[in-house]
Design a protein around this motif. Structure first.
Motif, short mmCIF file in Angstrom:
data_model
loop_
_atom_site.label_atom_id
_atom_site.label_comp_id
_atom_site.label_asym_id
_atom_site.label_seq_id
_atom_site.Cartn_x
_atom_site.Cartn_y
_atom_site.Cartn_z
N LYS A 5 -11.87 5.28 -7.84
CA LYS A 5 -11.25 4.35 -6.90
C LYS A 5 -11.28 4.90 -5.48
O LYS A 5 -11.51 4.16 -4.52
CB LYS A 5 -9.81 4.06 -7.35
CG LYS A 5 -9.73 3.23 -8.62
CD LYS A 5 -8.32 3.17 -9.19
CE LYS A 5 -7.41 2.30 -8.35
NZ LYS A 5 -6.09 2.13 -8.99
N GLU A 6 -11.08 6.20 -5.34
CA GLU A 6 -11.15 6.81 -4.01
C GLU A 6 -12.56 6.71 -3.44
O GLU A 6 -12.75 6.37 -2.27
CB GLU A 6 -10.73 8.29 -4.11
CG GLU A 6 -9.27 8.50 -4.45
CD GLU A 6 -8.93 9.97 -4.63
OE1 GLU A 6 -9.88 10.79 -4.62
OE2 GLU A 6 -7.76 10.29 -4.80
N PRO B 7 0.82 -1.21 0.00
CA PRO B 7 0.00 0.00 0.00
C PRO B 7 0.86 1.26 0.00
O PRO B 7 1.80 1.38 0.78
CB PRO B 7 -0.81 -0.13 1.29
CG PRO B 7 -0.91 -1.60 1.53
CD PRO B 7 0.41 -2.16 1.07
N TYR C 91 -13.57 -4.19 -7.58
CA TYR C 91 -12.56 -3.36 -6.94
C TYR C 91 -12.96 -3.04 -5.50
O TYR C 91 -12.14 -3.12 -4.59
CB TYR C 91 -12.35 -2.05 -7.74
CG TYR C 91 -11.35 -1.13 -7.10
CD1 TYR C 91 -9.99 -1.32 -7.30
CD2 TYR C 91 -11.75 -0.07 -6.30
CE1 TYR C 91 -9.05 -0.49 -6.71
CE2 TYR C 91 -10.83 0.77 -5.71
CZ TYR C 91 -9.48 0.55 -5.92
OH TYR C 91 -8.54 1.38 -5.32
N ARG C 92 -14.22 -2.68 -5.30
CA ARG C 92 -14.70 -2.37 -3.95
C ARG C 92 -14.59 -3.58 -3.03
O ARG C 92 -14.18 -3.46 -1.87
CB ARG C 92 -16.13 -1.87 -4.02
CG ARG C 92 -16.79 -1.66 -2.66
CD ARG C 92 -18.11 -0.96 -2.79
NE ARG C 92 -17.96 0.48 -2.72
CZ ARG C 92 -18.94 1.36 -2.97
NH1 ARG C 92 -20.14 0.92 -3.36
NH2 ARG C 92 -18.73 2.65 -2.84
N TYR D 197 -9.22 -4.60 4.82
CA TYR D 197 -9.40 -3.97 6.13
C TYR D 197 -10.18 -4.89 7.07
O TYR D 197 -10.81 -5.81 6.66
CB TYR D 197 -10.13 -2.63 5.98
CG TYR D 197 -9.40 -1.66 5.10
CD1 TYR D 197 -8.29 -0.94 5.56
CD2 TYR D 197 -9.80 -1.48 3.77
CE1 TYR D 197 -7.61 -0.07 4.74
CE2 TYR D 197 -9.11 -0.61 2.95
CZ TYR D 197 -8.03 0.10 3.44
OH TYR D 197 -7.36 0.97 2.62
N ASN E 94 -12.46 -6.05 -3.29
CA ASN E 94 -11.03 -6.26 -2.99
C ASN E 94 -10.54 -5.29 -1.93
O ASN E 94 -9.76 -5.64 -1.04
CB ASN E 94 -10.20 -6.10 -4.26
CG ASN E 94 -10.37 -7.25 -5.23
OD1 ASN E 94 -11.02 -8.24 -4.89
ND2 ASN E 94 -9.86 -7.11 -6.43
N GLN E 95 -10.99 -4.02 -2.03
CA GLN E 95 -10.57 -3.03 -1.05
C GLN E 95 -11.14 -3.34 0.33
O GLN E 95 -10.47 -3.15 1.34
CB GLN E 95 -11.02 -1.63 -1.51
CG GLN E 95 -10.30 -1.13 -2.75
CD GLN E 95 -8.80 -1.00 -2.54
OE1 GLN E 95 -8.35 -0.24 -1.68
NE2 GLN E 95 -8.02 -1.71 -3.33
N SER E 96 -12.37 -3.81 0.35
CA SER E 96 -13.00 -4.15 1.64
C SER E 96 -12.26 -5.29 2.32
O SER E 96 -12.13 -5.33 3.55
CB SER E 96 -14.46 -4.56 1.42
OG SER E 96 -15.20 -3.48 0.89
N LEU F 131 -14.93 4.56 -4.28
CA LEU F 131 -15.26 3.16 -4.03
C LEU F 131 -14.64 2.67 -2.73
O LEU F 131 -15.22 1.83 -2.02
CB LEU F 131 -14.80 2.29 -5.20
CG LEU F 131 -15.60 2.43 -6.50
CD1 LEU F 131 -14.83 1.81 -7.67
CD2 LEU F 131 -16.97 1.76 -6.37
N SER F 132 -13.46 3.17 -2.42
CA SER F 132 -12.75 2.71 -1.22
C SER F 132 -13.22 3.40 0.05
O SER F 132 -13.26 2.79 1.11
CB SER F 132 -11.24 2.96 -1.39
OG SER F 132 -10.72 2.28 -2.51
N ARG F 133 -13.59 4.69 -0.07
CA ARG F 133 -13.80 5.50 1.12
C ARG F 133 -15.26 5.85 1.40
O ARG F 133 -15.54 6.47 2.43
CB ARG F 133 -12.99 6.79 1.00
CG ARG F 133 -11.49 6.56 0.84
CD ARG F 133 -10.75 7.85 0.65
NE ARG F 133 -9.32 7.62 0.43
CZ ARG F 133 -8.43 8.57 0.19
NH1 ARG F 133 -8.83 9.84 0.17
NH2 ARG F 133 -7.17 8.28 -0.02
#
Length: 291
Positions: free
Chosen positions: A243-244, A147, A283-284, A291, A286-288, A246-248
């Protein structure tokens, strides 16, 4: 023979590539060629010659070559003592950071090389050590992909360029006056606006009219600095914004597509997958999972 234009097939969201400690042989080298990306070439070992902008340079261990975008060049390694080199390529806008000191910019060494037509630095031992360490760190960051690795690569590269710029200034007495030549003011304003508001409509015709230059001239300068055309660059910035989001955020895909400037989720899906290799939902997910 007319020089060929070398293409790049890396990540369009991060126009940066490193060929690390590659063995170079004459049979595999390109003839006269050029490209939009800026290039640093460091010679780890071996012998050969470098043809850059109608000048021949000897290549030997410890040499660093600074090649601005769209500079014709080709390499001829020695067959019995082949070159082992690292080549770093990047779009100049990638390192065009906001700055407090207008007398300094990371790309000054490229401006100096083009202006003076001096593309080789015979590095002292201290700068050789800095260069080899930086290239090794960049290689490791790109391999590990931890990261924040994109930011790490940019920071390491800027630190390397800082040391190169300081060395050039110390041996040449070159002190840049005024605004560094990274691009005309109108292109900087356009790039800043796209970065801040990628969701806005940004056609070539509208941007050229606003900059008060012809569309062909605008297109040529834009591609030289970003290595992309306007549509590709805007989509890249929109995907970064997506991407920001989707992640945040928990915003649904339809809302995100609108926030990023796409009229339909279908269009958003297609562009996002073309740039990232996956759908927004994937993508979302994968980001989830991180964490």
């Amino acid at each position: 023979m007319k020089p060929i234009r070398k293409p790049f097939f890396g990540d369009p969201l991060f126009p940066f590539e490193l060929g690390y400690k590659n063995v170079k042989k004459q049979i595999n080298e390109l003839p006269d060629h050029l490209h939009d990306q800026y290039e640093l070439v460091y010679i780890h070992q071996g012998k050969g010659v470098f043809f850059i902008d109608n000048t021949w340079y000897e290549k030997k261990q410890g040499d660093l070559f600074i090649i601005p975008g769209n500079t014709i060049h080709h390499s001829l390694p020695h067959n019995e003592d082949p070159i082992v080199s690292s080549a770093l390529f990047f779009a100049p806008t990638l390192l065009a950071m906001e700055r407090i000191d207008d007398s300094y910019h990371s790309l000054l060494c490229f401006d100096f090389a083009r202006k003076k037509r001096m593309y080789r630095i015979e590095q002292p031992a201290a700068l050789v050590s800095v260069t080899e360490t930086a290239l090794g760190q960049i290689h490791q960051e790109l391999a590990d992909r931890k990261p924040g690795y994109h930011e790490a690569v940019k920071l390491i590269t800027c630190q390397l360029l800082l040391q190169i710029n300081r060395y050039i200034q110390s041996v040449s007495g070159h002190r840049p006056a005024g605004e560094p030549r990274v691009g005309p003011s109108w292109i900087k304003e356009v790039l800043h606006d796209i970065d801040e508001h990628p969701e806005r409509e940004a056609s070539l015709a509208r941007l050229a009219e606003r900059a008060n230059v012809s569309a062909p001239h605008f297109s040529r300068v834009f591609k030289q600095l970003t290595t992309m055309n306007v549509t590709q660059y805007v989509n890249a910035k929109r995907v970064i914004r997506a991407k920001e989001l989707l992640s945040r955020t928990d915003n649904n895909i339809h809302d995100i597509s609108e926030q990023c400037g796409y009229e339909t989720p279908t269009h958003f899906y297609r562009i996002f997958k073309a740039f990232t290799g996956m759908t927004p939902n994937k993508y979302r997910q994968n980001q989830s999972g991180m964490y």
